[in-house]
Design a protein around this motif. Structure first.
Motif, PDB file in Angstrom:
ATOM      1  N   SER A 223       0.902  -1.189  -0.281  1.00 13.15           N
ATOM      2  CA  SER A 223       0.525   0.102  -0.081  1.00 13.15           C
ATOM      3  C   SER A 223       1.126   1.715   0.105  1.00 13.15           C
ATOM      4  CB  SER A 223      -1.063  -0.019   1.192  1.00 13.15           C
ATOM      5  OG  SER A 223      -0.487   0.162   2.644  1.00 13.15           O
ATOM      6  N   LEU A 224       0.698   2.381  -1.034  1.00 13.14           N
ATOM      7  CA  LEU A 224       1.489   3.085  -0.578  1.00 13.14           C
ATOM      8  C   LEU A 224       0.107   4.892   0.302  1.00 13.14           C
ATOM      9  CD1 LEU A 224       3.129   4.780  -2.023  1.00 13.14           C
ATOM     10  CD2 LEU A 224       0.915   5.754  -4.380  1.00 13.14           C
ATOM     11  N   SER A 225       0.999   4.616   0.869  1.00  6.34           N
ATOM     12  CA  SER A 225       0.860   5.972   2.186  1.00  6.34           C
ATOM     13  C   SER A 225       1.423   7.034   1.456  1.00  6.34           C
ATOM     14  CB  SER A 225       1.112   6.200   3.253  1.00  6.34           C
ATOM     15  OG  SER A 225       0.766   4.907   3.987  1.00  6.34           O
ATOM     16  N   THR A 226       0.121   8.497   0.868  1.00  8.13           N
ATOM     17  CA  THR A 226       0.435   9.392  -0.048  1.00  8.13           C
ATOM     18  C   THR A 226       0.066  10.941   0.546  1.00  8.13           C
ATOM     19  OG1 THR A 226       0.160  10.972  -2.432  1.00  8.13           O
ATOM     20  CG2 THR A 226      -0.522   8.583  -1.761  1.00  8.13           C
ATOM     21  N   GLU A 227      -0.109  11.751   0.004  1.00  2.44           N
ATOM     22  CA  GLU A 227      -1.002  12.880   0.842  1.00  2.44           C
ATOM     23  C   GLU A 227      -1.432  13.397  -0.214  1.00  2.44           C
ATOM     24  OE1 GLU A 227       0.591  16.215   2.852  1.00  2.44           O
ATOM     25  OE2 GLU A 227       0.846  15.402   4.656  1.00  2.44           O
ATOM     26  N   VAL A 228      -3.145  13.834  -0.358  1.00  2.00           N
ATOM     27  CA  VAL A 228      -3.200  14.858  -1.560  1.00  2.00           C
ATOM     28  C   VAL A 228      -3.891  15.589  -1.176  1.00  2.00           C
ATOM     29  CG1 VAL A 228      -5.297  14.278  -3.508  1.00  2.00           C
ATOM     30  CG2 VAL A 228      -3.760  12.576  -2.451  1.00  2.00           C
ATOM     31  N   ASN A 229      -3.398  17.317  -1.605  1.00  2.00           N
ATOM     32  CA  ASN A 229      -3.965  18.458  -1.227  1.00  2.00           C
ATOM     33  C   ASN A 229      -3.429  18.685   0.510  1.00  2.00           C
ATOM     34  OD1 ASN A 229      -4.624  19.159  -3.601  1.00  2.00           O
ATOM     35  ND2 ASN A 229      -6.971  18.080  -3.398  1.00  2.00           N
ATOM     36  N   GLY A 230      -2.857  17.833   0.800  1.00  2.00           N
ATOM     37  CA  GLY A 230      -2.159  18.065   2.917  1.00  2.00           C
ATOM     38  C   GLY A 230      -2.970  16.536   3.111  1.00  2.00           C
ATOM     39  N   VAL A 231      -3.767  16.011   2.631  1.00  2.00           N
ATOM     40  CA  VAL A 231      -4.424  14.744   3.320  1.00  2.00           C
ATOM     41  C   VAL A 231      -3.695  14.106   3.232  1.00  2.00           C
ATOM     42  CG1 VAL A 231      -7.489  13.985   3.296  1.00  2.00           C
ATOM     43  CG2 VAL A 231      -7.095  15.812   3.138  1.00  2.00           C
ATOM     44  N   PRO A 232      -3.422  13.109   4.259  1.00  2.00           N
ATOM     45  CA  PRO A 232      -2.835  11.127   4.277  1.00  2.00           C
ATOM     46  C   PRO A 232      -4.330  10.320   3.401  1.00  2.00           C
ATOM     47  CG  PRO A 232      -3.326  11.905   6.677  1.00  2.00           C
ATOM     48  CD  PRO A 232      -3.521  13.241   5.920  1.00  2.00           C
ATOM     49  N   VAL A 233      -3.730   9.891   2.445  1.00  2.00           N
ATOM     50  CA  VAL A 233      -4.564   9.248   1.415  1.00  2.00           C
ATOM     51  C   VAL A 233      -3.653   8.036   1.820  1.00  2.00           C
ATOM     52  CG1 VAL A 233      -5.518   8.722  -0.597  1.00  2.00           C
ATOM     53  CG2 VAL A 233      -5.957  10.460   0.606  1.00  2.00           C
ATOM     54  N   GLU A 234      -4.386   6.689   1.426  1.00  2.00           N
ATOM     55  CA  GLU A 234      -3.605   5.732   1.280  1.00  2.00           C
ATOM     56  C   GLU A 234      -4.258   4.949   0.258  1.00  2.00           C
ATOM     57  OE1 GLU A 234      -2.888   2.683   4.508  1.00  2.00           O
ATOM     58  OE2 GLU A 234      -2.929   0.907   3.857  1.00  2.00           O
ATOM     59  N   VAL A 235      -3.593   4.004  -0.565  1.00  2.00           N
ATOM     60  CA  VAL A 235      -3.759   3.432  -1.909  1.00  2.00           C
ATOM     61  C   VAL A 235      -2.738   2.187  -1.941  1.00  2.00           C
ATOM     62  CG1 VAL A 235      -3.574   3.817  -4.201  1.00  2.00           C
ATOM     63  CG2 VAL A 235      -3.543   5.929  -3.098  1.00  2.00           C
ATOM     64  N   VAL A 236      -4.203   1.276  -2.598  1.00  2.00           N
ATOM     65  CA  VAL A 236      -3.536   0.238  -3.085  1.00  2.00           C
ATOM     66  C   VAL A 236      -3.708   0.137  -4.420  1.00  2.00           C
ATOM     67  CG1 VAL A 236      -3.509  -2.944  -2.486  1.00  2.00           C
ATOM     68  CG2 VAL A 236      -3.689  -0.832  -0.764  1.00  2.00           C
ATOM     69  N   ARG A 237      -2.997  -0.727  -5.448  1.00  2.00           N
ATOM     70  CA  ARG A 237      -4.138  -1.207  -6.642  1.00  2.00           C
ATOM     71  C   ARG A 237      -3.416  -1.933  -7.751  1.00  2.00           C
ATOM     72  NH1 ARG A 237      -1.379   2.545 -12.087  1.00  2.00           N
ATOM     73  NH2 ARG A 237      -2.713   1.757 -13.594  1.00  2.00           N
ATOM     74  N   ALA A 238      -4.035  -2.496  -7.387  1.00  2.00           N
ATOM     75  CA  ALA A 238      -4.200  -4.016  -8.010  1.00  2.00           C
ATOM     76  C   ALA A 238      -4.860  -3.607  -9.949  1.00  2.00           C
ATOM     77  CB  ALA A 238      -5.116  -4.785  -7.348  1.00  2.00           C
ATOM     78  N   THR A 239      -4.586  -4.859 -10.721  1.00  2.00           N
ATOM     79  CA  THR A 239      -4.254  -5.162 -11.498  1.00  2.00           C
ATOM     80  C   THR A 239      -4.822  -6.729 -11.746  1.00  2.00           C
ATOM     81  OG1 THR A 239      -2.980  -3.678 -12.585  1.00  2.00           O
ATOM     82  CG2 THR A 239      -3.838  -4.684 -13.848  1.00  2.00           C
ATOM     83  N   LEU A 240      -6.232  -6.851 -11.835  1.00  2.00           N
ATOM     84  CA  LEU A 240      -6.385  -8.356 -12.462  1.00  2.00           C
ATOM     85  C   LEU A 240      -6.045  -8.862 -13.921  1.00  2.00           C
ATOM     86  CD1 LEU A 240      -7.474  -7.817  -9.454  1.00  2.00           C
ATOM     87  CD2 LEU A 240      -9.313  -9.296  -9.695  1.00  2.00           C
ATOM     88  N   PHE A 241      -5.689 -10.112 -14.078  1.00  2.00           N
ATOM     89  CA  PHE A 241      -6.167 -10.041 -15.072  1.00  2.00           C
ATOM     90  C   PHE A 241      -6.422 -11.616 -15.993  1.00  2.00           C
ATOM     91  CE2 PHE A 241      -1.671  -8.482 -14.409  1.00  2.00           C
ATOM     92  CZ  PHE A 241      -1.563  -7.686 -15.073  1.00  2.00           C
ATOM     93  N   SER A 242      -7.296 -11.543 -16.896  1.00  2.00           N
ATOM     94  CA  SER A 242      -8.249 -12.677 -16.813  1.00  2.00           C
ATOM     95  C   SER A 242      -8.338 -13.458 -18.187  1.00  2.00           C
ATOM     96  CB  SER A 242      -9.421 -13.073 -15.780  1.00  2.00           C
ATOM     97  OG  SER A 242     -10.048 -14.320 -16.991  1.00  2.00           O
ATOM     98  N   ARG A 243      -7.350 -14.225 -19.008  1.00  2.00           N
ATOM     99  CA  ARG A 243      -7.797 -15.713 -20.173  1.00  2.00           C
ATOM    100  C   ARG A 243      -8.736 -16.219 -20.711  1.00  2.00           C
ATOM    101  NH1 ARG A 243      -3.977 -15.967 -24.217  1.00  2.00           N
ATOM    102  NH2 ARG A 243      -1.790 -15.088 -23.007  1.00  2.00           N
ATOM    103  N   GLN A 244      -9.822 -15.482 -21.639  1.00  2.00           N
ATOM    104  CA  GLN A 244     -10.975 -16.249 -21.729  1.00  2.00           C
ATOM    105  C   GLN A 244     -10.769 -16.469 -23.162  1.00  2.00           C
ATOM    106  OE1 GLN A 244     -13.928 -13.332 -19.860  1.00  2.00           O
ATOM    107  NE2 GLN A 244     -14.598 -15.621 -18.578  1.00  2.00           N
ATOM    108  N   ARG A 245     -10.256 -17.811 -23.391  1.00  2.00           N
ATOM    109  CA  ARG A 245      -9.739 -18.139 -24.453  1.00  2.00           C
ATOM    110  C   ARG A 245      -9.210 -17.129 -25.078  1.00  2.00           C
ATOM    111  NH1 ARG A 245     -15.700 -19.788 -26.586  1.00  2.00           N
ATOM    112  NH2 ARG A 245     -16.044 -18.620 -25.137  1.00  2.00           N
ATOM    113  N   TRP A 246      -9.678 -16.504 -26.789  1.00  2.00           N
ATOM    114  CA  TRP A 246      -8.633 -15.023 -26.851  1.00  2.00           C
ATOM    115  C   TRP A 246      -9.121 -14.010 -26.746  1.00  2.00           C
ATOM    116  CZ3 TRP A 246     -12.311 -11.765 -28.943  1.00  2.00           C
ATOM    117  CH2 TRP A 246     -13.290 -11.975 -29.493  1.00  2.00           C
TER     118      TRP A 246
END
Ligand SMILES: *[C@@H]1O[C@H](CO)[C@@H](O)[C@H](O)[C@H]1NC(C)=O
Ligand SMILES: *[C@@H]1O[C@H](CO)[C@@H](O)[C@H](O)[C@H]1NC(C)=O
Ligand SMILES: *[C@@H]1O[C@H](CO)[C@@H](O)[C@H](O)[C@H]1NC(C)=O
Ligand SMILES: *[C@@H]1O[C@H](CO)[C@@H](O)[C@H](O)[C@H]1NC(C)=O
Ligand SMILES: *[C@@H]1O[C@H](CO)[C@@H](O)[C@H](O)[C@H]1NC(C)=O
Ligand SMILES: *[C@@H]1O[C@H](CO)[C@@H](O)[C@H](O)[C@H]1NC(C)=O
Ligand SMILES: *[C@@H]1O[C@H](CO)[C@@H](O)[C@H](O)[C@H]1NC(C)=O
Ligand SMILES: *[C@@H]1O[C@H](CO)[C@@H](O)[C@H](O)[C@H]1NC(C)=O
Ligand SMILES: *[C@@H]1O[C@H](CO)[C@@H](O)[C@H](O)[C@H]1NC(C)=O
Length: 778
Positions: A223-246
Motif C-alpha cells: 500500500s502507498l501512503s501519500t498526501e493529496v492536497n495535504g490530506v493523508p491518503v492510503e492507496v492500494v492498486r491492483a491489476t487483475l488479468f484473466s484470459r478467456q480463450r482469445w
C-alpha cells in the motif's frame, strides 16, 4: 432500541432464518441489516470485557482475530462508552452466504464469559439490502478497504467510437482461480500472483454472482501512503488479468481512502477531510452527492442540517464538520489534574460520483473521531442571602457522569448525602443540558463555620472553605474543587441591659439584637435560663423583641452593703458572657437602695446582720439601744426608738450551734438588760442563720468561717419563753409573729470532697446521740 438505528427501510427486510440465540436475554443483543453491512451489538455487561466472535460457514468455524477481521471483512470494536461490543460484517465478508448479491446469510458464534465460564451463543441473520449496488463501490472501513465492481461492464465510450462492436459488453470469468493479480507497490517490479497466494498476503479477490470484490487491510507492504492536497491518503492498486480463450481481460482496481484522523477547530467542530479525488485513475469522476451521518446511519439532508453537520468543498478537498456535542456522539469526563471531557463519534460518510458515462461510484467512509481533551470546568456561585444567616453556595455545570461524593467544610470531611441530622443540607438539581448542580447550605452557626468577632471594630466575620470531592463515573476517578465563601457583619455589639430599681427588687430589660446568640446572659456562673429563673424566683419574660428580668429583693445573687437602720444597698449583676471566646464580655450591675422594717442577713463569710423590731420585746419605757445578745458584751451597733441593728460573726456573741443532718444553725437571742432570764415582757426575739453543711469549708473554725453561699436567716418572735431554743428543729415559719424577710441562697456548687468528709464525720457522730442533732453551747 438499545443501540443504533440503521435506515428505516432495512426494517422491512424479510428474514428467513430466525436467529438461534434463545439463551441471550431480551435487550442484550441487537442485529441490524444496514446498507452495506450487518451490524451486531451486544451489551458488554452481558458478554464480559473480552467477548469473542467466530464466523461459521459450511467449511468450518473461524475465530475472528484482529488480523483475520481486516482480511475477511469484519470489524469488531469494544465500546465502553456506549456499553457494548460491535461486530460489523461486510456483505462480502469471507464466511457469508451470498445468493445473487441479494440475500446474505451470516452465522456467528459469540463466546462470552459468565461467572468465569465460557458460553457460546449462536447468532444467525439474513439480510437483503434494498439499496442497489452501484457499478463501483469503495468502502473505507476502520480496519480495511474493500472495492467491488460489477462483473458486467459496458466498454468505455472511446472504445465504442473505436468500433469494437464485437464485445460491447462482457462478463468476467466465473472462476477466481482463472485470474492473476498484480499489486502496484512503490515502484517495485510487478509480478503477477494467483488469488490464493494473494490471500496469504492478506488480499482477498473474490467473485460473486455479479461482482468482483477486492479487499485489503490498511498498512499492507504494497500500500502507498501519500498526501493529496495535504490530506493523508492510503492507496492500494491492483491489476487483475484473466484470459478467456482469445480475450484477455484486465481490470484495474484502486482502493484509496483518506486517512485523516480529524481535527478539532476553535468553533467547536470536529473536522474531517478527504480529497475529492484520491488517485489519478479517478480524475474523471464528478462528485454528485454527499451524505453524512453518525453510527453507520446516513441522515437525510434536512436532518443533517438540523444537527449542524457541515459539508464544504475547499478547492478539491471535502471537509466535513460535526459539532462536538452533536447527538449520536458519546462524551466522557476525564480527570488529568483538571476536569476535562472528550467526545467520540462514529462518522459515516458517503460520496457519490459519476464518470462521463454516468457510471456511478459509491464511496463510503467509516471513521472514529475523538476530540482532544476539552476543559470542562465546574463553577461555584455564591448565593448567600445574609438575612438567612446561612451560606448558600451552588456548584454548577457538573457533567452527568460526575457525582459529588463528599464535601470538606473547613477541614471537616462529610460524605454526601449528609447522614446526620443537622441543619446543613445539600440538594441536587438536574438540567436538560446533561449537567447537574448541587446547592449546599450551611448555617452561620454551624460548628464547621469559622466565626470571628472583633470587639474593637464590632465586626462579625464568617468563613467557609469548601473542598468538594467529585467522582468521575464509572472508574471513580477523583477530582477536587475548592471554594471559599465569607460573610461580614458590621456594627455587631454585645447585648446591653437597662436596669431599674423598684421597691421590691431590680428589673433588667434587654432589647434583642441580631447575633445576640453570640453571647449568653449569666447570673454568677449559671447561664440565665427559664429553669434558673424559676428555681430562684426571678420573674422572666422573653419574646422575639426583648427580654425582661425582674429580680425580687433577697433572691439568689444579690449582694448587700451598708446596712443601717435607714436602709441598705442591694446589688445584682447580670453577666454578658462571650460564648465563642468563653470569656467574660461585660456585665450589667445595678445597686439600689432598699429599706425594710426588719431584716437578717447571713453572709457567706459568717457575719450575721440583723435589724430587729424590738417594740414588743422590751419593757415599756426601755430603749432598743440597751439590748444585747447572749453574750451581754455584744450590743447593737445602731438603734432607734423601736429597732436595733446587730452585726457579729455568727459563731461569736454566745451563739448556739445546732447541727442537723444537712445543715448547721447558729442561733442567738436579743435580750433586754443584763439578765439572761427576762420576765415581764411579752416577746422573745431569737435570731438564727442556717447554712447547708455541704457548702461549708470548715465547721467551728474560731478564726474563720467560709461558706459557698450565704445562709438562711430568720428572726423569730415568740410569745412562749425559750420555746424555740429547746425545739429540736427550728423553722422560721414556726413563729407566728415572724416578720423577718428571709434571705435564702442555695449552694451553687458542691464542695470538694475533703471538706465534706471532715464535717460529715462530725455530723454523724453527733447524730448518734439523739438522732436529731443537738445544740451545743460554745
Ligand atoms: C446493558 O445492560 C445493563 C445491565 O443489564 C444495563 O444497565 C445497560 O443499560 C445496558 N446497556 C445498554 C447500552 O443497553
Ligand atoms: C475453477 O478452477 C478450478 C481449478 O482450476 C476448477 O477445479 C474448477 O472446476 C473451475 N470452476 C469453474 C466453474 O470453471
Ligand atoms: C485553493 O487553492 C489555491 C491554489 O492552490 C489556494 O491559493 C487557495 O488558498 C485554496 N483555497 C482554499 C479555500 O483552500
Ligand atoms: C454523625 O454524628 C456523630 C455524633 O454526633 C459523629 O460521631 C459522626 O462523625 C457524624 N457523622 C458524620 C458523617 O458527620
Ligand atoms: C446547563 O443549564 C443550566 C440551567 O439552564 C445552566 O445554568 C448551565 O449554564 C448550562 N450548562 C451548560 C454547560 O450549558
Ligand atoms: C482537597 O481534598 C483532597 C482530599 O482530601 C486533598 O488531597 C487536597 O489537598 C484538598 N485540597 C486543598 C486545597 O486543601
Ligand atoms: C457572598 O455573598 C455574600 C452575601 O451576598 C456577600 O456578603 C459576600 O461578600 C459574597 N462573597 C464571598 C466571596 O463570599
Ligand atoms: C429569648 O428569646 C430569644 C428569641 O426568641 C432567644 O434567642 C433567646 O435564647 C431567649 N433567651 C433566653 C434567656 O431564653
Ligand atoms: C435543714 O436540713 C433539713 C433536713 O435535714 C431540711 O429539711 C431543712 O429544710 C434544712 N433547713 C434549712 C433552713 O435549709
Amino acid at each position: 432500541m438499545a443501540f443504533r438505528v440503521c435506515l428505516g427501510v432495512t426494517l422491512l427486510l424479510f428474514v428467513w432464518s430466525t436467529a438461534k440465540c434463545d439463551d441471550i436475554p431480551e435487550g442484550v443483543l441487537d442485529m441490524e441489516c444496514c446498507d452495506r453491512f450487518l451490524m451486531i451489538a451486544v451489551n458488554l455487561s452481558f458478554t464480559g470485557n473480552e467477548p469473542r466472535f467466530n464466523a461459521v460457514d459450511g467449511t468450518g468455524v473461524y475465530p475472528i482475530t484482529k488480523q483475520y477481521a481486516a482480511v475477511c471483512g469484519y470489524s469488531i470494536s469494544v465500546l465502553p462508552l456506549q456499553g457494548h461490543v460491535e461486530l460489523q460484517a461486510s456483505y462480502f465478508s469471507c464466511h457469508t452466504g451470498n445468493k445473487d448479491d441479494k440475500v446474505f446469510t451470516f452465522n456467528f458464534n459469540l463466546i462470552a464469559t459468565h461467572e468465569g465460564k465460557l458460553v457460546t451463543y449462536a447468532l444467525n441473520k439474513a439480510c437483503s439490502p434494498v439499496l442497489p449496488w452501484s457499478p463501483r463501490e469503495v468502502t473505507c472501513e476502520t480496519n480495511y478497504m474493500e472495492v467491488s465492481v460489477r462483473r458486467e461492464v459496458t466498454c468505455p465510450s472511446e472504445t465504442k467510437e473505436a468500433n469494437w462492436q464485437a464485445a460491447p459488453q462482457t462478463t468476467y470469468a466465473s472462476n477466481a482461480s482463472d485470474w492473476q493479480v498484480t499489486l502496484h507497490g512503490d515502484g517495485e517490479k510487478l509480478m503477477p500472483i494467483n488469488p490464493s497466494k494473494a490471500h496469504k498476503q492478506g488480499y482477498v479477490i473474490h467473485l460473486t454472482d455479479g461482482r468482483l470484490v477486492f479487499r485489503t487491510p490498511y498498512g499492507q507492504p504494497d500500500s502507498l501512503s501519500t498526501e493529496v492536497n495535504g490530506v493523508p491518503v492510503e492507496v492500494v492498486r491492483a491489476t487483475l488479468f484473466s484470459r478467456q480463450r482469445w480475450i484477455i481481460l484486465i481490470v484495474d482496481l484502486v482502493a484509496a481512502c483518506s486517512m485523516d484522523e480529524g481535527s478539532y477547530d476553535d468553533r467547536g467542530y470536529m473536522v474531517w477531510e478527504t480529497p475529492e479525488v484520491m488517485h489519478p485513475l479517478g480524475s474523471g469522476l464528478h462528485m454528485t452527492q454527499v451524505n453524512i451521518g453518525l453510527n453507520g446511519e446516513l441522515e437525510e439532508q434536512r436532518v443533517a442540517v438540523e444537527r449542524g453537520y457541515i459539508v464544504e468543498k475547499h478547492n478539491t478537498t471535502l471537509q466535513t464538520s460535526i459539532p462536538y456535542n452533536a447527538p449520536g456522539g458519546y462524551r466522557k469526563s476525564f480527570v488529568s489534574g483538571n476536569l476535562y471531557e472528550f467526545y467520540v463519534f462514529d462518522l459515516y460518510l458517503e460520496q457519490i460520483s459519476v464518470d462521463e458515462d454516468k457510471v456511478e461510484t459509491r464511496l463510503r467512509f467509516h471513521r472514529t473521531l475523538a476530540t482532544p481533551l476539552l476543559p470542562r470546568p465546574v463553577f461555584t456561585a455564591n448565593r448567600t442571602v445574609l438575612e438567612e444567616r446561612t451560606f448558600t453556595i451552588y456548584l454548577g455545570d457538573v457533567p452527568e457522569d460526575v457525582e459529588l461524593a463528599a464535601v470538606n467544610l473547613n477541614g471537616q470531611e462529610h460524605t454526601v448525602p449528609f447522614t446526620n441530622e443537622s441543619s446543613r443540607a445539600i440538594t441536587n438539581v438536574v438540567y436538560p443540558n446533561n449537567t447537574h448542580g448541587y446547592t449546599l447550605k450551611v448555617p452561620f452557626d454551624d460548628p464547621d463555620v469559622i466565626q470571628q468577632y472583633s470587639r474593637e471594630d464590632a465586626v462579625l466575620y464568617y468563613r467557609l472553605d469548601i473542598n468538594y470531592t467529585l467522582t468521575v463515573l464509572p472508574e471513580n476517578e477523583l477530582y477536587y474543587h475548592l471554594a471559599s465563601i465569607e460573610a461580614l457583619f458590621t456594627d455587631v455589639y454585645p447585648p446591653s441591659l437597662d436596669a431599674a430599681c423598684s421597691e421590691s427588687g431590680i428589673s433588667f430589660k434587654l432589647d434583642h439584637r441580631p447575633f445576640g446568640y453570640l453571647w449568653e446572659l449569666r447570673v454568677g456562673s449559671d447561664p440565665l435560663t427559664s429553669e434558673l429563673a424559676a428555681q430562684h424566683g426571678y420573674i422572666m419574660s422573653n419574646d422575639s423583641r426583648s427580654l425582661l428580668l425582674n429580680v425580687p429583693l433577697f433572691t439568689h445573687g444579690y449582694k448587700y452593703k451598708d446596712v443601717t437602720l435607714k436602709g441598705f444597698s442591694g446589688t445584682f449583676e447580670v453577666i454578658v458572657w462571650d460564648r465563642e471566646a468563653s470569656e467574660f464580655q461585660s456585665s450589667a450591675f445595678t445597686t439600689c437602695l432598699f429599706s425594710a422594717p426588719e431584716l437578717i442577713m447571713c453572709s457567706a463569710d459568717g457575719m450575721m446582720t440583723v435589724v430587729a423590731d424590738l417594740s414588743l420585746a422590751i419593757p415599756r419605757g426601755g430603749i432598743p439601744a440597751r439590748t444585747n445578745l447572749i453574750d451581754k458584751n455584744c450590743g447593737p451597733r445602731e438603734a432607734d426608738d423601736t429597732r436595733a441593728l446587730f452585726s457579729f460573726p455568727i459563731n461569736s456573741c454566745g451563739s448556739l450551734v445546732k447541727l442537723g443532718k444537712e445543715n448547721v444553725t447558729y442561733q442567738n437571742e436579743i435580750f433586754y438588760g443584763k439578765n439572761k432570764v427576762v420576765s415581764g415582757h411579752a416577746e422573745r426575739t431569737t435570731i438564727q442563720c442556717t447554712y447547708p453543711l455541704a457548702s461549708l469549708y470548715r465547721l467551728f473554725s474560731v478564726y474563720k468561717f467560709e461558706s459557698d453561699t450565704a445562709g438562711i436567716g430568720s428572726i423569730i418572735h415568740t410569745k412562749q419563753p425559750a420555746a424555740a431554743l429547746q425545739s429540736p428543729t427550728i423553722k422560721s415559719t414556726a413563729a407566728p409573729a415572724a416578720t423577718a424577710l428571709p434571705v435564702s441562697f442555695r449552694p451553687a456548687v458542691h464542695l470538694p470532697e475533703p471538706y465534706v468528709k471532715v464535717s460529715r464525720f462530725q455530723v454523724e457522730q453527733w447524730n448518734e446521740d439523739d438522732g436529731n442533732g443537738r445544740i451545743l453551747a460554745k
